[in-house]
Design a protein around this motif. Structure first.
Motif, PDB file in Angstrom:
ATOM      1  N   GLN A   1      42.834  49.832  38.147  1.00 35.75           N
ATOM      2  CA  GLN A   1      42.223  48.994  37.109  1.00 35.75           C
ATOM      3  C   GLN A   1      43.184  48.773  35.939  1.00 35.75           C
ATOM      4  N   GLY A   2      44.416  49.239  36.107  1.00 37.19           N
ATOM      5  CA  GLY A   2      45.429  48.986  35.085  1.00 37.19           C
ATOM      6  C   GLY A   2      45.442  49.990  33.952  1.00 37.19           C
ATOM      7  N   LYS A   3      44.795  51.134  34.130  1.00 38.83           N
ATOM      8  CA  LYS A   3      44.723  52.127  33.042  1.00 38.83           C
ATOM      9  C   LYS A   3      46.022  52.908  32.895  1.00 38.83           C
ATOM     10  N   ALA A   4      46.846  52.929  33.940  1.00 35.20           N
ATOM     11  CA  ALA A   4      48.141  53.611  33.853  1.00 35.20           C
ATOM     12  C   ALA A   4      49.158  52.823  34.662  1.00 35.20           C
ATOM     13  N   ALA A   5      50.450  53.042  34.353  1.00 30.36           N
ATOM     14  CA  ALA A   5      51.478  52.203  34.981  1.00 30.36           C
ATOM     15  C   ALA A   5      51.842  52.657  36.392  1.00 30.36           C
ATOM     16  N   PHE A   6      52.096  53.966  36.550  1.00 30.97           N
ATOM     17  CA  PHE A   6      52.614  54.437  37.835  1.00 30.97           C
ATOM     18  C   PHE A   6      51.660  55.392  38.535  1.00 30.97           C
TER      19      PHE A   6
ATOM     20  N   VAL B   1      53.797  55.252  60.578  1.00 32.32           N
ATOM     21  CA  VAL B   1      54.572  56.057  59.641  1.00 32.32           C
ATOM     22  C   VAL B   1      54.094  55.768  58.206  1.00 32.32           C
ATOM     23  N   THR B   2      53.984  56.827  57.428  1.00 35.10           N
ATOM     24  CA  THR B   2      53.596  56.651  56.024  1.00 35.10           C
ATOM     25  C   THR B   2      54.686  57.239  55.141  1.00 35.10           C
ATOM     26  N   SER B   3      54.704  56.817  53.876  1.00 36.58           N
ATOM     27  CA  SER B   3      55.708  57.343  52.961  1.00 36.58           C
ATOM     28  C   SER B   3      55.068  57.601  51.607  1.00 36.58           C
ATOM     29  N   VAL B   4      55.795  58.311  50.743  1.00 36.35           N
ATOM     30  CA  VAL B   4      55.327  58.551  49.381  1.00 36.35           C
ATOM     31  C   VAL B   4      56.269  57.843  48.424  1.00 36.35           C
ATOM     32  N   ASN B   5      55.723  56.952  47.621  1.00 36.42           N
ATOM     33  CA  ASN B   5      56.548  56.178  46.694  1.00 36.42           C
ATOM     34  C   ASN B   5      55.893  56.100  45.327  1.00 36.42           C
ATOM     35  N   LEU B   6      56.659  55.556  44.397  1.00 41.01           N
ATOM     36  CA  LEU B   6      56.129  55.363  43.056  1.00 41.01           C
ATOM     37  C   LEU B   6      55.522  53.948  42.988  1.00 41.01           C
ATOM     38  N   TRP B   7      54.198  53.884  42.968  1.00 39.48           N
ATOM     39  CA  TRP B   7      53.518  52.590  43.026  1.00 39.48           C
ATOM     40  C   TRP B   7      53.272  52.038  41.620  1.00 39.48           C
ATOM     41  N   TYR B   8      53.394  50.719  41.489  1.00 34.62           N
ATOM     42  CA  TYR B   8      53.124  50.081  40.189  1.00 34.62           C
ATOM     43  C   TYR B   8      52.645  48.660  40.409  1.00 34.62           C
ATOM     44  N   ASP B   9      52.158  48.081  39.345  1.00 36.06           N
ATOM     45  CA  ASP B   9      51.670  46.699  39.402  1.00 36.06           C
ATOM     46  C   ASP B   9      52.768  45.782  38.861  1.00 36.06           C
ATOM     47  N   ALA B  10      53.360  44.997  39.761  1.00 39.60           N
ATOM     48  CA  ALA B  10      54.501  44.161  39.362  1.00 39.60           C
ATOM     49  C   ALA B  10      54.087  43.036  38.409  1.00 39.60           C
ATOM     50  N   SER B  11      52.789  42.759  38.315  1.00 39.19           N
ATOM     51  CA  SER B  11      52.370  41.689  37.401  1.00 39.19           C
ATOM     52  C   SER B  11      52.223  42.215  35.969  1.00 39.19           C
ATOM     53  N   ASP B  12      52.359  43.531  35.810  1.00 41.50           N
ATOM     54  CA  ASP B  12      52.247  44.143  34.484  1.00 41.50           C
ATOM     55  C   ASP B  12      53.591  43.996  33.757  1.00 41.50           C
TER      56      ASP B  12
ATOM     57  N   GLU C   1      42.425  48.854  46.889  1.00 42.07           N
ATOM     58  CA  GLU C   1      42.333  47.396  46.825  1.00 42.07           C
ATOM     59  C   GLU C   1      41.019  46.890  46.226  1.00 42.07           C
ATOM     60  N   LYS C   2      39.938  47.578  46.622  1.00 36.50           N
ATOM     61  CA  LYS C   2      38.604  47.157  46.166  1.00 36.50           C
ATOM     62  C   LYS C   2      38.439  47.304  44.654  1.00 36.50           C
ATOM     63  N   PHE C   3      39.210  48.243  44.087  1.00 37.10           N
ATOM     64  CA  PHE C   3      39.048  48.528  42.662  1.00 37.10           C
ATOM     65  C   PHE C   3      40.081  47.798  41.802  1.00 37.10           C
ATOM     66  N   ALA C   4      41.085  47.223  42.460  1.00 38.78           N
ATOM     67  CA  ALA C   4      42.194  46.633  41.710  1.00 38.78           C
ATOM     68  C   ALA C   4      41.728  45.434  40.888  1.00 38.78           C
ATOM     69  N   GLU C   5      42.327  45.325  39.706  1.00 46.40           N
ATOM     70  CA  GLU C   5      41.963  44.165  38.887  1.00 46.40           C
ATOM     71  C   GLU C   5      42.625  42.915  39.475  1.00 46.40           C
ATOM     72  N   LYS C   6      42.108  41.786  39.090  1.00 40.48           N
ATOM     73  CA  LYS C   6      42.567  40.520  39.661  1.00 40.48           C
ATOM     74  C   LYS C   6      44.062  40.323  39.388  1.00 40.48           C
ATOM     75  N   GLY C   7      44.779  39.882  40.395  1.00 39.35           N
ATOM     76  CA  GLY C   7      46.200  39.609  40.210  1.00 39.35           C
ATOM     77  C   GLY C   7      47.085  40.837  40.328  1.00 39.35           C
ATOM     78  N   PHE C   8      46.507  41.983  40.635  1.00 36.80           N
ATOM     79  CA  PHE C   8      47.269  43.228  40.772  1.00 36.80           C
ATOM     80  C   PHE C   8      48.291  43.047  41.893  1.00 36.80           C
ATOM     81  N   ASP C   9      49.568  43.273  41.568  1.00 39.57           N
ATOM     82  CA  ASP C   9      50.635  43.031  42.539  1.00 39.57           C
ATOM     83  C   ASP C   9      51.251  44.385  42.958  1.00 39.57           C
ATOM     84  N   TYR C  10      50.784  44.911  44.089  1.00 43.45           N
ATOM     85  CA  TYR C  10      51.250  46.233  44.535  1.00 43.45           C
ATOM     86  C   TYR C  10      52.741  46.207  44.859  1.00 43.45           C
TER      87      TYR C  10
END
Lengths: 433, 320
Positions: free
Chosen positions: A273-278, A157-168, A290-299
C-alpha cells in the motif's frame, strides 16, 4: 487360566488382529512400468497443480503410462517418511530442496537422477543440462556419500530480492549499503518508512543478517557460524559487522512501525500500500501482495546491495530455492517416473509454470512473467547461494530467531545478540545428543 | 480406565466371608460369563490405540530414532537432552501457567457468573451465550487475533479514537502469551459455567432462603452452600481443566503462527507444541527419541498433578 479367561484372551487377540490388519492395509504397486504413483506438494486447486494435471493428461495419452497422482500438499514429506520403511513408497515426489533433503537424501533414500541431465527432455534435441541453468544447483547439499550424484530435477525456482515500487519517485534501487542508508535517510526526512518487514517470520528478518554477512565476509561465513559445533563461527568479524549494520537500521527508525508486534502478512500488505519503500522478500511477493497493492504499483526487484569496499565485487550471490522432482530409491516404477520428469521438463510443458502458475522456471529460454523478470535476470546473472546455509527449522526456532529477534526488535546490542546466539548454539548442540 | 477398575472391583468380594460371596448364584455366574465379551472390545481398543503406543513411546524415548533408520539405544540421553534445552523448560512452564493462572481465572469467573446467573431472568439464554465461544473452533480466535491486535487492527483503532496514543504492542514478544491466556479464559469459561450451573441448579432453593434470613451475604452463601454442595462437580471440573490445559495446541499454533511454514515464536510454545514442532520439523531430521521423552515427561507431570489435585480436593460428599 479358566475357560472364560482363555476365551477372553482369544477375543482380545482376535480384535487386536482385526484392528491391526485394518490399519495396516494399503495398496501395493506392481512395478510393471505401466503406471506410477506421484505424491505432489501442491493441493489440487493450486495453479501449479493445474499445469501438472494437464501435463499428466497428455503424458498418459502420449505414452500409455497411467499416473496415479495424489495432491498431498506441503506436508508431503511428513507423509512420505513412514512409507520409506514399508516398500509402499510413491514413485515420484516433489518439494523444495530443503524439505526433500532430510527425509530423502540425508536418510540415503534418494535415487540418483544424474542420467536425466545427460539426455534431452522429451521431444527436444539439447541435453537437459544444456537447457537448464545448472548453476542454480551448485548450492544444493551433496549426497551423504559425497558422490555428487544429483537427487533433484528442478522445475521451479524462487529467489530473495529487495523489492520496491518503481513508480515511487522517492525510491531507487540501491547498489551499495551506503546508498540504501542514504535513501532511507531521505525518506525519513519526508516522514516515510524505508523498510517493511514481518517480524513474526523468522526467516524474513534473518535474511538481512544473512545477506549482509555474506556480502561482507563472503560465502561460507554464515555456513560456518550455523554449522560449526564449537560456535566459533559466530566470532567472525563479518557477522558482528553485519549485526551492527542491522542495528543501525533499527536504531535510525528506518523500519515501518509495528514490525515487531504484527501478524504476517500485515507488514507486507502495508508495503504494497506504499507505506514503506523496500521489502526484502521472496519472488512470491508480487503474487501474494498484488491484491493489496495500490493502483499503479510497479513491482521491481533489486539485488541485495553490496556492502564491501570494492563495490559490486564478487560477493553478489542471490538466495535461491529450488522446487523439483525426486525419486525414492525403493520406487518400483522409477523408470516410468523418470520418463515423466523428462516429459514435464520440456519447454512446451514447463512454460505453464511461468505462463499459468506465474513462477520462474530453471530454464532461461522460458521467460518469467513480467512481474518477475527482474528477479529472473538477477538469478541468471549471479551465483546462487542457499539462504541461512546449513540451517534447519529447529535451529531457526531454538537458536537464530530467539537471539536475533532481540537485535532486530531493538532490545539488544550486537554484542548481546552474539552472546545469546552462542549460548543457544551450544545448548542446541548439547540437545542434539 | 473405568473398565479396568470395574474388573478389579469384581475380584474384591473374594475377601468376604464364604457365605456372603455371590459366587454360586446362577445370576452371578452368567454375569461373570458376560464380563469379558463386553469388556474385551473396549480393552482391545485401549490396548491397540493407547496402551500400545504409550509403551512404544516409552521404549522409543530410550533410543535415537529418526522414524526410518533402525533405532539406536540411547539410554537416558533424550532425557538429558531435554534438561539442557532451555526451551523445553519454557514450554513446560507455559503449560503450567495455563494450568494454574488460566485455570484460576476460569474458575473464579465461572463461579461469579454462576452466582449472578442463579437468580437471573432468562438465565438459559445467557448461559447459551456464554457457552458459545467454547463451540467456536480455537482456530477462529487465532485468525481473529491478527485482525484485532495488529498495530493497525481493530483494538488499536478503537483505542486511538478514545485518545490513547501509545497502545501496547499486543502481538509483541512480551505480550502475546498473556494475550493467548486471556483468549483461553474467554473461550473456556462458558463450558465450566454450564457444568457448574447444572450442579448449582440441583441445590434446593430453601437453603439459600434460609441463609438469607440468617443474614448471609452473597459470598457467605457461596462459601457455605454453593461450594460444599457442588464440590464433587468442582473436583471433576478441575481434573477436566488439567487434562485440557495440557493439550492446548491449536490456539497457540494459529495465534502466534502463520500460514507459512514457520510456527509460533518459541516463547509461546506449550508442551504439546514442543512435541509437535520437534516431531514435524520441516527441514530437519525428526528426533523421535527426544520427542517421546518430552511426551513421557509431560504425561508424568500431569498424572502427578492430577493425583495431587484429587487428593487435595477429596471431601466426603454432602448428602442433600
Amino acid at each position: 487360566m479358566s475357560h472364560t479367561g482363555i476365551r477372553a484372551a482369544a477375543v482380545v487377540l482376535a480384535s487386536a488382529a482385526v484392528l491391526t490388519s485394518v490399519t495396516g492395509c494399503g495398496s501395493g504397486s506392481g512395478g510393471d512400468g505401466k503406471s506410477f504413483t506421484y505424491w505432489s506438494m501442491w493441493t489440487e486447486n493450486e495453479p501449479q497443480a493445474a499445469v501438472l494435471k494437464s501435463a499428466i493428461k497428455s503424458f498418459e495419452k502420449d505414452t500409455g503410462v497411467k499416473v496415479n497422482v495424489q495432491w498431498q500438499g506441503r506436508t508431503v514429506m511428513e507423509k512420505l517418511a513412514p512409507t520409506l520403511t514399508t516398500g509402499k513408497v510413491p514413485d515420484l515426489v516433489d518439494q523444495s530442496d530443503d524439505k526433500l533433503y532430510p527425509t530423502l537424501v540425508q536418510s540415503k533414500r534418494a535415487k540418483n537422477l544424474s542420467h536425466l541431465f545427460d539426455k534431452p527432455a522429451t521431444g527436444e534435441k539439447k541435453k537437459l543440462s544444456q537447457v537448464l541453468k545448472m548453476g542454480y544447483m551448485s548450492y544444493l547439499r551433496d549426497q551423504p556419500d559425497g558422490s555428487g550424484n544429483k537427487w533433484l530435477v528442478p522445475y521451479e525456482v524462487t529467489s530473495v530480492n529487495l523489492w520496491y515500487d518503481a513508480s515511487d519517485k522517492d525510491v531507487r534501487p540501491p547498489k551499495t549499503w551506503d546508498e540504501l542508508l542514504d535513501i532511507c535517510a531521505a525518506l525519513k526526512k519526508k516522514d516515510r518508512a524505508c523498510i517493511a518487514a514481518d517480524g513474526d517470520q523468522p526467516v524474513y528478518i534473518l535474511w538481512w543478517l544473512d545477506y549482509l554477512a555474506d556480502r561482507i565476509g563472503g560465502d561460507g561465513v554464515m555456513k560456518k557460524a550455523i554449522t560449526d559445533p564449537s560456535g566459533k563461527g559466530w566470532d567472525h568479524p563479518a557477522v558482528k559487522k553485519a549485526a551492527g549494520m542491522v542495528k543501525e537500521l533499527v536504531d535510525k527508525g528506518y523500519l515501518l512501525d509495528g514490525y515487531d508486534a504484527s501478524k504476517y502478512p500485515e507488514q507486507q500488505n502495508r508495503w504494497a500500500q506504499g507505506k514503506a519503500a523496500f521489502n526484502l522478500n521472496g519472488s512470491w511477493l508480487p503474487t501474494e501482495t498484488e491484491k493489496f497493492a495500490e493502483k499503479g504499483f510497479d513491482y521491481k526487484a533489486a539485488p541485495f546491495p553490496s556492502a564491501t569496499e570494492a563495490k559490486g565485487g564478487k560477493r553478489n550471490a542471490t538466495d535461491v530455492r529450488l522446487f523439483g522432482f525426486a525419486v525414492p530409491k525403493q520406487a518400483k516404477n522409477a523408470g516410468a517416473a523418470e520418463k515423466f520428469i523428462s516429459y514435464f521438463l520440456a519447454k512446451k510443458r514447463l512454460s505453464g509454470i511461468a505462463d499459468k502458475a506465474g513462477n520462474i522456471t530453471p530454464r532461461p529460454d522460458i521467460e518469467a512473467p513480467s512481474l518477475l523478470r527482474d528477479a529472473q535476470r538477477q538469478m541468471e546473472s549471479t551465483p546462487s547461494r542457499e539462504q541461512l546455509p546449513g540451517s534447519v527449522t529447529s535451529y531457526t526456532d531454538k537458536v537464530l530467531y530467539p537471539a536475533y529477534k532481540d537485535l532486530f526488535f531493538g532490545h539488544a546490542s550486537p554484542d548481546r545478540f552474539l552472546a545469546k546466539v552462542k549460548k543457544l548454539h551450544t545448548s542446541y548442540g548439547e540437545g542434539r545428543n | 480406565m473405568a473398565v479396568l477398575t470395574a474388573g478389579m472391583r469384581r475380584s474384591a468380594p473374594s475377601s468376604l466371608p464364604e457365605a456372603a460371596q455371590p459366587r454360586d448364584t446362577p445370576l452371578a455366574r452368567r454375569r461373570r460369563r458376560l464380563f469379558w465379551p463386553f469388556v474385551a472390545p473396549a480393552l482391545a481398543f485401549l490396548t491397540v490405540f493407547y496402551l500400545g503406543p504409550l509403551l512404544f513411546g516409552i521404549w522409543t524415548s530410550f533410543h535415537r530414532w529418526d522414524g526410518y533408520a533402525p533405532m539406536e539405544w540411547n539410554g537416558l540421553g533424550s532425557y538429558r537432552a531435554l534438561l539442557s534445552d532451555p526451551f523445553f523448560r519454557t514450554s513446560m512452564l507455559n503449560t503450567f501457567k495455563i494450568l494454574v493462572f488460566v485455570g484460576a481465572a476460569v474458575f473464579v469467573i465461572a463461579f461469579a457468573l454462576t452466582m449472578v446467573l442463579r437468580d437471573m431472568a432468562g438465565k438459559k439464554f445467557v448461559r447459551a451465550v456464554i457457552f458459545f465461544p467454547h463451540i467456536v473452533n480455537a482456530m477462529v480466535f487465532g485468525v481473529l487475533a491478527g485482525f484485532m491486535f495488529n498495530p493497525n487492527g481493530l483494538v488499536n483503532t478503537a483505542l486511538s479514537a478514545l485518545g490513547v496514543d501509545d497502545p501496547p504492542k499486543w502481538l509483541g514478544s512480551d505480550t502475546i502469551f498473556p494475550l493467548i491466556m486471556a483468549t483461553m479464559v474467554c473461550t473456556s469459561t462458558g463450558f465450566y459455567v454450564a457444568i457448574l450451573m447444572a450442579a448449582v441448579d440441583n441445590i434446593p432453593h430453601y437453603l439459600y432462603e434460609d441463609a438469607e434470613l440468617a443474614g448471609a451475604g452473597a459470598f457467605r452463601k457461596f462459601w457455605h452452600i454453593t461450594l460444599p454442595l457442588s464440590w464433587d462437580v468442582v473436583g471433576v471440573c478441575a481434573v477436566l481443566w488439567t487434562i485440557s490445559s495440557v493439550k492446548v495446541f491449536e490456539l497457540v499454533l494459529v495465534f502466534g503462527g502463520t500460514s507459512t511454514t514457520s510456527g509460533p515464536s518459541i516463547e509461546t510454545w506449550t508442551s504439546a507444541l514442543y512435541i509437535y514442532r520437534n516431531a514435524f520439523t520441516g527441514t530437519d531430521i525428526p528426533q523421535f527419541g527426544t520427542v517421546c521423552a518430552a511426551g513421557i515427561v509431560s504425561l508424568v507431570l500431569v498424572a502427578v498433578f492430577t493425583v495431587l489435585l484429587r487428593r487435595l480436593m477429596r471431601r466426603d460428599p454432602v448428602e442433600f
